[in-house]
Design a protein around this motif. Sequence first.
Motif, short mmCIF file in Angstrom:
data_model
loop_
_atom_site.label_atom_id
_atom_site.label_comp_id
_atom_site.label_asym_id
_atom_site.label_seq_id
_atom_site.Cartn_x
_atom_site.Cartn_y
_atom_site.Cartn_z
N ALA A 47 -18.40 27.44 -37.84
CA ALA A 47 -19.24 27.04 -38.98
C ALA A 47 -20.24 26.00 -38.50
O ALA A 47 -19.93 25.17 -37.64
N HIS A 48 -21.43 26.05 -39.05
CA HIS A 48 -22.49 25.13 -38.64
C HIS A 48 -22.25 23.74 -39.22
O HIS A 48 -21.88 23.59 -40.39
N LEU A 49 -22.47 22.72 -38.40
CA LEU A 49 -22.43 21.34 -38.87
C LEU A 49 -23.74 21.03 -39.60
O LEU A 49 -24.79 21.59 -39.27
N LYS A 50 -23.67 20.14 -40.58
CA LYS A 50 -24.82 19.90 -41.44
C LYS A 50 -25.34 18.48 -41.39
O LYS A 50 -26.18 18.10 -42.20
N LYS A 81 -27.00 18.62 -35.20
CA LYS A 81 -26.43 19.94 -35.49
C LYS A 81 -25.42 20.34 -34.42
O LYS A 81 -25.30 19.72 -33.38
N GLY A 82 -24.73 21.41 -34.70
CA GLY A 82 -23.73 21.94 -33.78
C GLY A 82 -22.85 22.93 -34.51
O GLY A 82 -23.13 23.33 -35.64
N MET A 83 -21.79 23.34 -33.84
CA MET A 83 -20.85 24.30 -34.40
C MET A 83 -19.45 23.72 -34.42
O MET A 83 -19.03 23.07 -33.46
N ASP A 115 -22.35 21.76 -29.13
CA ASP A 115 -23.69 21.35 -29.53
C ASP A 115 -24.52 22.54 -30.02
O ASP A 115 -25.53 22.36 -30.71
N ILE A 116 -24.09 23.75 -29.68
CA ILE A 116 -24.80 24.95 -30.11
C ILE A 116 -23.83 26.13 -30.01
O ILE A 116 -22.87 26.10 -29.23
N GLU A 117 -24.05 27.17 -30.84
CA GLU A 117 -23.20 28.36 -30.77
C GLU A 117 -23.83 29.36 -29.81
O GLU A 117 -24.88 29.94 -30.08
N ASN A 120 -13.25 26.70 -43.33
CA ASN A 120 -14.67 26.34 -43.37
C ASN A 120 -15.09 25.92 -44.76
O ASN A 120 -15.90 25.00 -44.94
N ARG A 132 -18.41 18.69 -43.09
CA ARG A 132 -19.27 19.11 -41.98
C ARG A 132 -20.59 18.34 -41.97
O ARG A 132 -21.37 18.47 -41.03
#
Length: 338
Positions: free
Chosen positions: A98-101, A105-107, A129-131, A230, A237
Motif C-alpha cells: 500500500a502506498h504511504l501518504k 512517499k513509499g510503499m 522508498d518505491i515499489e 491496508n 499511512r
Amino acid sequence: MFKPKDIVDEVRERFGVQITYNKAWSAREAAYDTLRGTPEESHTFLPSFLHVLVECNPSTTTDLVLTQEGRFNYFFFALAASKEGYKFCRPFVCVDGAHLKGKYKGMLFTVVCKDGNNSIFLLAWGVGDIENDSSWLWFFTKFKQVYGDRHPSIAKAIQKFRGISVDMLYYRCAKAYRLCEFACLMNALTLVQPRLGPYLQEVRYERWSRAYSEGHRYNIMTTNISECINAILLKERELPVIALVEEMRSLVQRWHYERQMEAEKCKTRQFQLEQLPCAHAMIAIRNSKRDVYDFCSEYYNSSTWKPTYTGVVYSLPHQGDWVIPNEVRDVKVLPSDI
C-alpha cells in the motif's frame, strides 16, 4: 483525525473567528509535528527506536538499509511474538503493498496469515522508498530469512487482464475442485480472453487453482486479509515512519492480548484442500461412528490456537528513558528523495 474544515468550524463556533482553510491546515500540521515530531526527525531517530524495540522485545527482527548517501531505502520488521505464533497458524500467507501518504512517499509491505479461529495474524512489515522489483525482492528475501521456506509462491496473472467476465471466470477456475470442471471453465476463459490462457499456463496452474494445488490452501483463495490490513492502517499511512511502526506494534500488541483472553475462554474444538471435512465427508464420518473433529487439521484446534498468542508484545519506555549506544546514536538517516 481532524480535517482542516473541522478546525475552521471549531474555531468559528468557539471563538467567533473565521480562519482560512490554509491556516487551519498549517495549524494542524504544526500540532502534529509537536506531538509526533517532524518526518525528518522521525527518520533521524529510527535507528535508536529500533534498538529500543529489540531490547524490549528480544528476538524481534529488524533491518534498516540506507543508500550510499545515507538516505532511507528499505526497512523490515517482524516481532518476536509474531514469529513464535506463526508456528501454530495455517502455513499459508498473503502479501500486499500500500502506498504511504505522508510527506515522503513509499510503499508499506505487509505479510499476514490466519490463525485457527480464522482471525488475521500479522507476520511482518516492510517499507520501501518505491515499489519496484528490487524492493519486493529485498522484502521477500528478508521474509524468507526470518520465516524459512514455509512461504508460498505468489502469482498475480489476473491483474494484467481485467474485466467482469474475465474476473468471474478466473475466480470460478481458481475455486474449482475437479479437473474436469477446471478444464471446462479454462476453455471458456480462453475464449473470452485468448491471451490469458497461455499466460496462466506459463505461471503454472498449481500456483493459483484448487484443482491443481499440490498443498493445502486451508480455504484461503484471495489476498483479502492483507487488503484488510491496508484498510485498517489507512490513516496511519500518513504518519512519519516511527509513528507508523509504533502504531503497527501497538496493533499487534492489542490483538495478541484480546485473542489470548478469548482463547483462554474457549473450551471447544473447532478434506483434502481446506483440511476441514465437507458436508459429504461429515455424513460418511458420522455413519462410521467416528468423531468428525479427528478429521480436522490441527491448525483449527483450540489446543493449537491458544499457543499462537502466548508471545508477549512489550511497549517501549518513554523516549527520555532510552539508553542508546553511541554506535547506534551516530547513525544518521535522511528521508528518501521520493
